[in-house]
Write an enzyme that holds these catalytic residues in place. Structure first.
Site, PDB file in Angstrom:
ATOM      1  CG  ASN A  72      -6.721   3.913   4.132  1.00 52.35           C
ATOM      2  OD1 ASN A  72      -6.699   3.040   3.262  1.00 52.35           O
ATOM      3  ND2 ASN A  72      -5.823   3.991   5.085  1.00 52.35           N
TER       4      ASN A  72
ATOM      5  CB  CYS B 191      -0.843  -0.018   1.276  1.00 50.05           C
ATOM      6  SG  CYS B 191      -1.944   1.379   1.391  1.00 50.05           S
TER       7      CYS B 191
ATOM      8  CG  HIS C 129       1.406   5.550   6.934  1.00 48.02           C
ATOM      9  ND1 HIS C 129       1.018   5.799   8.228  1.00 48.02           N
ATOM     10  CD2 HIS C 129       0.414   4.810   6.388  1.00 48.02           C
ATOM     11  CE1 HIS C 129      -0.147   5.228   8.444  1.00 48.02           C
ATOM     12  NE2 HIS C 129      -0.545   4.633   7.356  1.00 48.02           N
ATOM     13  N   GLY C 130       1.146   9.009   7.349  1.00 46.66           N
ATOM     14  CA  GLY C 130      -0.114   9.728   7.153  1.00 46.66           C
ATOM     15  C   GLY C 130      -0.485  10.486   8.411  1.00 46.66           C
TER      16      GLY C 130
END
Lengths: 456, 128
Positions: free
Chosen positions: A181, A77, A379-380
């Protein structure tokens, strides 16, 4: 516990992080055999399965273990950022048309199929060649694959280690975005924080970019499911007992471990081919709306869920480790040999998506990442509310209207896709970025604002 | 089909019950199907016998549900009912069985399978 847990957070994030079981999961990771250095957690950490999301663990290549749960179900991902030669005003003038066109051209794949009808033989080629397979088939430019972690293809992938079931589950989903997401966002560069790095990455204020967040779809999910099952049984053979079944692991050097890594790399290559296919589709969308003058080029592409063999230094000695990044991004510093030559002076581009209403960031890997986190960073934004909590009292149309008032158009295949991903469900991405910037893991380059969002 | 939704920061879970272990497994499969799609109009036109194993009841439940997931995501079947351990359904049609969410996998995370009040209860978390 075989080692410490170390996490990066400011006070505001710490309050959120301590609310769920993420740190408990980081403690469980610290129990895995052969872990080198601490079990690490990034500021966007939240509860996952086995490993926390936002977790990093380096395992000794010779004496450590490999855990499919440390990579996750959605192998590779990741996110890809694509520059355009268009500016905010001209895109905003035709934004609704563009978002509708993207929604039509980029298949979400929640229920139906993608645009590809490939044979099993072709699929196996995809698994061994990644992005480049798509480029060679006419879905992209040669430069696209260059500007990606690993050049969009991990070597030593073996499609024969991927089960027929995983192949069958993934085959119709090639070139699809996915749900949850995953998203595609049209954004513009709101603010440059580091002019020199921005010049090197070829971005300017007001420039429109596109961020694609997607993974290996059903193929990667099935690879993880298959190997968790196999490793659950094999652990007894290796005398491994664990506090959580979801952490199932085997020695890296075991036959099962090596087979998993070959299958994982194949799934990672599927994900890169997937993001490459979507790059092609969205180029076509821009061309349909803006004509031939629209030029799109890949800035970079990073993995969020992966395990990779890397050389690092820890405790003053060189170590050969398998770095598990589960919801974490590689962030190599300037002058690292793995970074494309054009970017080497700035450091590796790190792409951090925020929630759909707020902002995303471009960072550049810093030297601190090599000292502190095995070359890794966040990562986010990191989820804060569960999907059910996000749905409570929220209505998809209301969220869409509120976002439109802020100049953001959202299209989703499912209503739940919008409500579950409401901006309030996430931590403040700016707090996460500030933390990693101050910690010296990665440096701010530019803040991006969303204009149009496509969701599965 | 009755099931309760369970909270998880990133994903989702469900709690399901059954008078017998077989009924628990059947109800869990139908709960999973309900999360994946609106199967109100799914018809039991064809049957699928799924093979699964496991060293204990927890592992058997997870493996069974992952088989059901494969049936829906890989073979593209909309389950209508479970009879004698076989899944009855029909080919998926997005118009007839609107998809809700893509479930990546059924996990061992916080998995509970237990006997209570003369029946069975399970709590299962899904990666979505």
């Amino acid at each position: 516990m075989k080692t410490d847990v170390r996490y990066f957070a400011n006070d505001a994030l710490r309050a959120h992080i301590e609310k769920d079981k993420a740190l408990e999961q980081a403690v469980n990771v610290a129990c895995l055999p052969g872990i080198v250095g601490p079990s690490l957690a990034m500021p966007d950490i939240h509860q996952g399965y086995g490993f926390p999301i936002g977790g990093v663990a380096a395992m000794d290549w010779q004496h450590g273990v490999v855990s499919p749960g440390g990579v996750g179900y959605d192998i590779n991902c990741g996110v890809r950022l694509i520059r355009t030669n268009l500016v905010e005003a001209e895109v905003r003038a035709r934004l609704r048309e563009l978002v509708d066109q993207l929604f039509q051209d980029v298949p979400c794949g929640v229920g139906g199929k993608g645009h590809f009808d490939i044979s099993q033989k072709q699929l196996k080629q995809v698994l061994e060649r990644g992005s480049q397979w798509m480029v060679d088939e006419g879905y992209g430019d040669n430069a696209d694959a260059t500007f990606a972690e690993e050049g969009g293809c991990l070597g030593d992938a073996d499609a024969d280690c991927v089960s027929p079931r995983a192949l069958e589950r993934g085959r119709p989903q090639l070139g699809t975005l996915g749900s949850g997401n995953h998203f595609l966002e049209v954004q513009y560069v709101e603010r440059i924080e580091d002019a020199e790095a921005a010049r090197i990455f070829r971005i300017e204020e007001g420039q429109v970019v596109v961020l694609v967040h997607s993974g290996s779809r059903g193929l990667g999910h099935q690879v993880c499911t298959d190997f968790l099952q196999q490793m659950g049984a094999a652990m007894k053979k290796y005398g491994i007992t664990l506090p959580d079944r979801q952490l199932a692991c085997v020695p890296v050097q075991s036959e099962e471990g090596q087979r998993y890594l070959k299958a994982m790399r194949a799934a990672a290559n599927f994900a890169w081919a997937n993001r490459q296919a979507m790059t092609h589709f969205l180029r076509r969308s821009f061309e349909r709306v803006f004509g031939k003058r629209a030029r799109l080029s890949v800035l970079y592409d990073v993995c969020h869920n992966i395990a990779k063999r890397e050389k690092h230094e820890w405790g003053g000695r060189p170590v050969d480790v398998l770095v598990h990044r589960k919801g974490a991004t590689r962030a190599f510093p300037p002058h690292h040999a793995e970074i494309p030559m054009e970017y080497r002076a700035a450091g590796q581009p790190v792409l951090v998506p925020g929630s759909m209403g707020t902002a995303s960031w471009i960072l550049a890997g810093s030297a601190g990442s090599m000292r502190e986190s095995f070359g890794s960073v966040c990562h986010g934004a990191g989820r804060m509310l569960s999907r059910n909590a996000a749905k409570a009292g929220r209505d998809a149309r209301q969220i869409q209207r509120q976002l439109e008032e802020r100049g953001i158009i959202v299209r989703s295949e499912t209503r739940d896709g919008i409500v579950e991903e409401a901006p309030e469900a996430y931590k403040d991405v700016d707090e996460v970025i500030e933390t990693v910037h101050i910690a010296g893991l990665a440096a701010k380059v530019a803040r991006l604002r969303p204009m149009g969002v496509i969701k599965g | 089909m009755d099931f309760e939704t369970l909270e998880h920061t990133a994903d989702t879970g469900f709690r399901v019950r059954g008078a017998t272990r077989e009924e628990l497994f059947a109800n869990a499969a139908m709960a999973l199907a309900e999360i994946v799609m609106d199967r109100t109009f799914a018809q039991p036109r064809e049957s699928h016998r799924l093979t699964y194993a496991g060293s204990d009841v927890e592992e058997r439940l997870v493996n069974w549900l992952n088989e059901v997931l494969w049936l829906m995501d890989g073979l593209r079947i909309a389950p209508a009912a479970i009879k004698d351990g076989e899944v009855w359904g029909e080919p998926r049609d997005d118009e007839k069985h609107p998809p809700r969410v893509v479930v990546k996998a059924v996990t061992f995370h916080q998995l509970v399978v237990t006997q209570e009040n003369g029946g069975w209860m399970a709590e299962v978390f899904l990666d979505i």
